[in-house]
Design a protein around this motif. Structure first.
Motif, PDB file in Angstrom:
ATOM      1  N   GLU A  35       0.646  42.756  38.926  1.00  0.00           N
ATOM      2  CA  GLU A  35       1.498  42.537  38.056  1.00  0.00           C
ATOM      3  C   GLU A  35       2.115  41.016  38.129  1.00  0.00           C
ATOM      4  N   GLY A  36       2.215  40.466  39.333  1.00  0.00           N
ATOM      5  CA  GLY A  36       2.763  39.320  39.661  1.00  0.00           C
ATOM      6  C   GLY A  36       1.854  38.247  39.020  1.00  0.00           C
ATOM      7  N   VAL A  37       0.637  38.392  39.212  1.00  0.00           N
ATOM      8  CA  VAL A  37      -0.653  37.615  38.787  1.00  0.00           C
ATOM      9  C   VAL A  37      -0.568  37.574  37.455  1.00  0.00           C
ATOM     10  N   VAL A  38      -0.320  38.794  36.808  1.00  0.00           N
ATOM     11  CA  VAL A  38      -0.367  38.712  35.171  1.00  0.00           C
ATOM     12  C   VAL A  38       0.724  38.154  34.284  1.00  0.00           C
ATOM     13  N   VAL A  39       1.976  38.130  35.323  1.00  0.00           N
ATOM     14  CA  VAL A  39       3.369  37.599  34.603  1.00  0.00           C
ATOM     15  C   VAL A  39       3.218  36.178  34.668  1.00  0.00           C
ATOM     16  N   VAL A  40       2.666  35.749  35.817  1.00  0.00           N
ATOM     17  CA  VAL A  40       2.495  34.027  36.163  1.00  0.00           C
ATOM     18  C   VAL A  40       1.377  33.610  35.174  1.00  0.00           C
ATOM     19  N   THR A  41       0.290  34.270  35.367  1.00  0.00           N
ATOM     20  CA  THR A  41      -0.675  33.768  34.338  1.00  0.00           C
ATOM     21  C   THR A  41      -0.205  33.562  33.013  1.00  0.00           C
ATOM     22  N   ASP A  42       0.269  34.579  32.333  1.00  0.00           N
ATOM     23  CA  ASP A  42       0.963  34.487  30.935  1.00  0.00           C
ATOM     24  C   ASP A  42       1.846  33.235  30.721  1.00  0.00           C
ATOM     25  N   ARG A  43       2.531  32.991  31.778  1.00  0.00           N
ATOM     26  CA  ARG A  43       3.610  31.863  31.764  1.00  0.00           C
ATOM     27  C   ARG A  43       2.831  30.425  31.679  1.00  0.00           C
ATOM     28  N   VAL A  44       1.709  30.259  32.517  1.00  0.00           N
ATOM     29  CA  VAL A  44       1.088  29.183  32.847  1.00  0.00           C
ATOM     30  C   VAL A  44       0.097  28.825  31.599  1.00  0.00           C
ATOM     31  N   LEU A  45      -0.427  29.890  31.148  1.00  0.00           N
ATOM     32  CA  LEU A  45      -1.301  29.947  29.957  1.00  0.00           C
ATOM     33  C   LEU A  45      -0.408  29.290  28.425  1.00  0.00           C
ATOM     34  N   ASP A  46       1.016  29.918  28.384  1.00  0.00           N
ATOM     35  CA  ASP A  46       1.935  29.360  27.534  1.00  0.00           C
ATOM     36  C   ASP A  46       2.090  27.904  27.630  1.00  0.00           C
ATOM     37  N   ARG A  47       2.367  27.627  28.777  1.00  0.00           N
ATOM     38  CA  ARG A  47       3.055  26.511  29.153  1.00  0.00           C
ATOM     39  C   ARG A  47       1.877  25.203  29.115  1.00  0.00           C
ATOM     40  N   MET A  48       0.610  25.620  29.427  1.00  0.00           N
ATOM     41  CA  MET A  48      -0.720  24.879  29.389  1.00  0.00           C
ATOM     42  C   MET A  48      -1.104  24.505  27.630  1.00  0.00           C
ATOM     43  N   ARG A  49      -0.856  25.528  26.885  1.00  0.00           N
ATOM     44  CA  ARG A  49      -1.071  25.303  25.336  1.00  0.00           C
ATOM     45  C   ARG A  49       0.037  24.359  24.729  1.00  0.00           C
ATOM     46  N   LEU A  50       1.262  24.631  25.311  1.00  0.00           N
ATOM     47  CA  LEU A  50       2.407  23.615  24.685  1.00  0.00           C
ATOM     48  C   LEU A  50       1.897  22.184  25.547  1.00  0.00           C
ATOM     49  N   THR A  51       1.594  21.912  26.774  1.00  0.00           N
ATOM     50  CA  THR A  51       1.345  20.647  27.263  1.00  0.00           C
ATOM     51  C   THR A  51       0.241  20.260  26.717  1.00  0.00           C
ATOM     52  N   MET A  52      -0.842  20.677  26.322  1.00  0.00           N
ATOM     53  CA  MET A  52      -2.180  20.144  25.803  1.00  0.00           C
ATOM     54  C   MET A  52      -1.726  19.639  24.284  1.00  0.00           C
ATOM     55  N   SER A  53      -0.898  20.044  23.428  1.00  0.00           N
ATOM     56  CA  SER A  53      -0.644  19.606  22.240  1.00  0.00           C
ATOM     57  C   SER A  53       0.206  18.163  22.369  1.00  0.00           C
ATOM     58  N   VAL A  54       1.401  18.338  23.180  1.00  0.00           N
ATOM     59  CA  VAL A  54       2.095  17.422  23.439  1.00  0.00           C
ATOM     60  C   VAL A  54       1.214  16.246  24.209  1.00  0.00           C
ATOM     61  N   MET A  55       0.576  16.512  25.113  1.00  0.00           N
ATOM     62  CA  MET A  55      -0.431  15.448  25.794  1.00  0.00           C
ATOM     63  C   MET A  55      -1.263  14.628  24.683  1.00  0.00           C
ATOM     64  N   MET A  56      -1.644  15.483  23.686  1.00  0.00           N
ATOM     65  CA  MET A  56      -2.521  14.685  22.607  1.00  0.00           C
ATOM     66  C   MET A  56      -1.951  13.730  21.804  1.00  0.00           C
ATOM     67  N   ALA A  57      -0.475  14.283  21.465  1.00  0.00           N
ATOM     68  CA  ALA A  57       0.327  13.584  20.576  1.00  0.00           C
ATOM     69  C   ALA A  57       0.725  12.201  21.616  1.00  0.00           C
ATOM     70  N   VAL A  58       0.836  12.132  22.817  1.00  0.00           N
ATOM     71  CA  VAL A  58       1.502  11.109  23.499  1.00  0.00           C
ATOM     72  C   VAL A  58       0.286  10.214  23.924  1.00  0.00           C
ATOM     73  N   ARG A  59      -0.929  10.663  23.694  1.00  0.00           N
ATOM     74  CA  ARG A  59      -2.157   9.812  24.286  1.00  0.00           C
ATOM     75  C   ARG A  59      -2.325   8.449  23.974  1.00  0.00           C
ATOM     76  N   PRO A  60      -2.138   8.334  22.644  1.00  0.00           N
ATOM     77  CA  PRO A  60      -2.041   6.680  22.262  1.00  0.00           C
ATOM     78  C   PRO A  60      -1.114   5.907  22.970  1.00  0.00           C
ATOM     79  N   GLN A  61       0.224   6.425  23.148  1.00  0.00           N
ATOM     80  CA  GLN A  61       1.141   5.733  24.268  1.00  0.00           C
ATOM     81  C   GLN A  61       0.617   5.291  25.440  1.00  0.00           C
ATOM     82  N   LEU A  62      -0.105   6.284  26.038  1.00  0.00           N
ATOM     83  CA  LEU A  62      -0.753   6.250  27.461  1.00  0.00           C
ATOM     84  C   LEU A  62      -1.799   5.073  27.331  1.00  0.00           C
ATOM     85  N   ILE A  63      -2.500   5.118  26.546  1.00  0.00           N
ATOM     86  CA  ILE A  63      -3.518   4.148  26.290  1.00  0.00           C
ATOM     87  C   ILE A  63      -2.993   2.681  26.236  1.00  0.00           C
ATOM     88  N   ALA A  64      -1.710   2.737  25.279  1.00  0.00           N
ATOM     89  CA  ALA A  64      -1.415   1.460  24.843  1.00  0.00           C
ATOM     90  C   ALA A  64      -0.727   0.884  26.119  1.00  0.00           C
TER      91      ALA A  64
END
Length: 207
Positions: free
Chosen positions: A88-117
């Motif tokens: 149960e703990g693995v499922v709870v944690v996995t759900d949380r990390v997957l949700d956070r990963m989806r958000l992070t990927m979207s944000v990192m794609m948006a700020v990628r031009p700033q990192l490159i610059a």
């Protein structure tokens, strides 16, 4: 009429602006303007620049918050407070990390031009920019590993590996489970990841 920011402590003001920026970055990407940010945060545009020196520093702060939010440690512990079963703990944690990963990927794609610059500006100025991930990315990974290790530590006597190795295995499954930008489909669910991690891929009769 320009909104007047209500009084807040500097750290609270910074956090409020960052939290307002994250969903806008997901929706608008790098074309997001400080005017749109100010409207979303309910503040004057000039207030942003009393907290952040420029838009780039704000975007990078938002990326850091998306990846490793303030209060993430407490939220992780709270999510597992009443969980005693390892699966149960693995499922709870996995759900949380997957949700956070989806958000992070979207944000990192948006700020990628700033990192490159930032990289090219430092290089043009004669500096030696770091070719590796930003420091906040490395810290986020270190913090995640520590949290996942804590998940396994109470069950160490049942594991065939040490809790740190179990944490690496779980993190690897999670990070490989959902990579639509690489055309990887279908994705693994949290339940499938838990079953694979704890039971392996061999049928019980073949163990």
């Amino acid at each position: 009429m320009t909104p007047r920011a209500r009084p807040m402590a500097p750290d609270d003001r910074r956090q409020a602006i960052v939290e307002a920026v994250i969903p806008l970055l997901v929706e608008r990407g790098s074309e997001l303007t400080t005017r749109e940010i100010a409207q979303a945060a309910g503040i004057a545009e000039g207030t942003i620049f009393r907290v952040f020196p420029d838009k780039r520093s704000l975007f990078l702060a938002a990326a850091e918050e998306a990846m490793n939010p303030a209060g993430g440690e407490q939220a992780f512990d709270a999510a597992l407070a009443d969980v005693t079963d390892l699966r149960e703990g693995v499922v709870v944690v996995t759900d949380r990390v997957l949700d956070r990963m989806r958000l992070t990927m979207s944000v990192m794609m948006a700020v990628r031009p700033q990192l490159i610059a930032a990289f090219h500006e430092e290089k043009a100025a004669g500096g030696k920019p770091d070719h590796g991930p930003p420091a906040f990315v490395l810290k986020a990974q270190s913090d995640l590993h520590a949290r996942l290790t804590r998940l396994f530590e109470p069950h160490a006597d049942r594991l065939s590996v040490d809790p740190g190795t179990a944490a690496v295995a779980l993190r690897s499954l999670i990070f490989g489970a959902h990579r639509p930008e690489l055309g990887m489909s279908p994705a693994l669910t949290a339940d499938q990841i838990a079953d694979l991690l704890l039971g392996g891929v061999l049928a019980r009769k073949d163990l």
